[in-house]
Design an enzyme around this catalytic site. Sequence first.
Site, PDB file in Angstrom:
ATOM      1  N   ASP A 121      43.631  45.231  43.030  1.00  0.00           N
ATOM      2  CA  ASP A 121      44.448  45.491  41.847  1.00  0.00           C
ATOM      3  C   ASP A 121      44.352  46.963  41.407  1.00  0.00           C
ATOM      4  OD1 ASP A 121      44.530  42.757  41.968  1.00  0.00           O
ATOM      5  OD2 ASP A 121      43.442  42.416  40.091  1.00  0.00           O
ATOM      6  N   ASP A 122      45.325  47.333  40.584  1.00  0.00           N
ATOM      7  CA  ASP A 122      45.303  48.557  39.772  1.00  0.00           C
ATOM      8  C   ASP A 122      45.755  49.824  40.502  1.00  0.00           C
ATOM      9  OD1 ASP A 122      44.280  46.747  37.998  1.00  0.00           O
ATOM     10  OD2 ASP A 122      42.390  47.778  37.617  1.00  0.00           O
ATOM     11  N   HIS A 126      51.501  44.035  39.072  1.00  0.00           N
ATOM     12  CA  HIS A 126      50.351  43.942  38.169  1.00  0.00           C
ATOM     13  C   HIS A 126      50.675  44.596  36.818  1.00  0.00           C
ATOM     14  CE1 HIS A 126      46.209  43.094  37.252  1.00  0.00           C
ATOM     15  NE2 HIS A 126      45.757  44.334  37.358  1.00  0.00           N
ATOM     16  N   HIS A 135      49.266  47.947  32.750  1.00  0.00           N
ATOM     17  CA  HIS A 135      48.046  47.152  32.633  1.00  0.00           C
ATOM     18  C   HIS A 135      47.820  46.629  31.219  1.00  0.00           C
ATOM     19  CE1 HIS A 135      43.989  45.773  33.787  1.00  0.00           C
ATOM     20  NE2 HIS A 135      44.468  45.827  35.001  1.00  0.00           N
ATOM     21  N   HIS A 188      39.359  46.053  43.440  1.00  0.00           N
ATOM     22  CA  HIS A 188      40.155  47.150  42.874  1.00  0.00           C
ATOM     23  C   HIS A 188      40.111  48.349  43.807  1.00  0.00           C
ATOM     24  CE1 HIS A 188      38.935  44.443  39.642  1.00  0.00           C
ATOM     25  NE2 HIS A 188      40.107  44.743  39.094  1.00  0.00           N
TER      26      HIS A 188
END
Length: 272
Positions: free
Chosen positions: A87-88, A138, A142, A229
């Site tokens: 993610d991210d 995603h 955020h 991540h």
Amino acid sequence: MKSTVRSQFNPAGLITVIVMCLLVAGLAMSRAQWLPKLQAIVQPEKTENHPAHKAGPAITHDSALPKQPPNNHVDCTKVPCLALTFDDGPHPQQTTRLLDILDREKAHATFFLVGSRVPGQEVLVRRMFYAGHEIGNHSWNHADMTKLSPTDILNQVNQTQAAIAAANVPAPKLFRPPYGAVNATVRSTVPMTLALWNDDPLDWKGEDPAKLSESIIAYARPGGVIDLHDIYPVTVDAMDIAIPVLKTKYHLVTFSEMTNVQPGQRGEYFGR
Ligand code: NI
């Protein structure tokens, strides 16, 4: 008679020889000019006709991409599977390093991208797609979706879909809510599969890649979806150690392969 004719002086023949010599000399002298032009005609720029090259700036790395993603279907009801999810990102350095490791190990993963981080990283996004990784959404920045109105939730989703599609790859079918935060509004508003996880090694807290990889390997089990991540060096360093070990026990698959979720299928999925 015959020999006399053969030795006779022939002015036309001599002129032909002189003209040919001049032509050869002229061509040799101008070779420096015409050779590159000829080569350009014979060998056009390799990336020119690549489908991934149509969007975005001309970045040389695209020339190294395959023309089609691989057909890497694995039936996770029959063989032990593990899904590494990141993610991210995309992160210019760490995502690149991770993609290099995944290439080296011939492993697949899923990347849940933050939309606002996509502009400028389109080549990385294309690299993910053409290497056979799955790309998910995603959110745009955020945000915690459970704190937003339906309109703002949809803006977060749609802006990110557009940023990813602008990289000339298919828009995602999966949405991973930041923090895994889901409520009734998020469930009814996000028009995508909600892709969660069942194994959280808290990689962002890690400091020692050896310890982090050890813990990931120890907790791994068939059906696992691991939340990681690709923005932290420690995570990528840990993957460098863990993936060669994990792939001896598991098929490293994408989220959709793991869950066998169909494109557009609603609901929350955690793994198997
Ligand atoms: Ni996140």
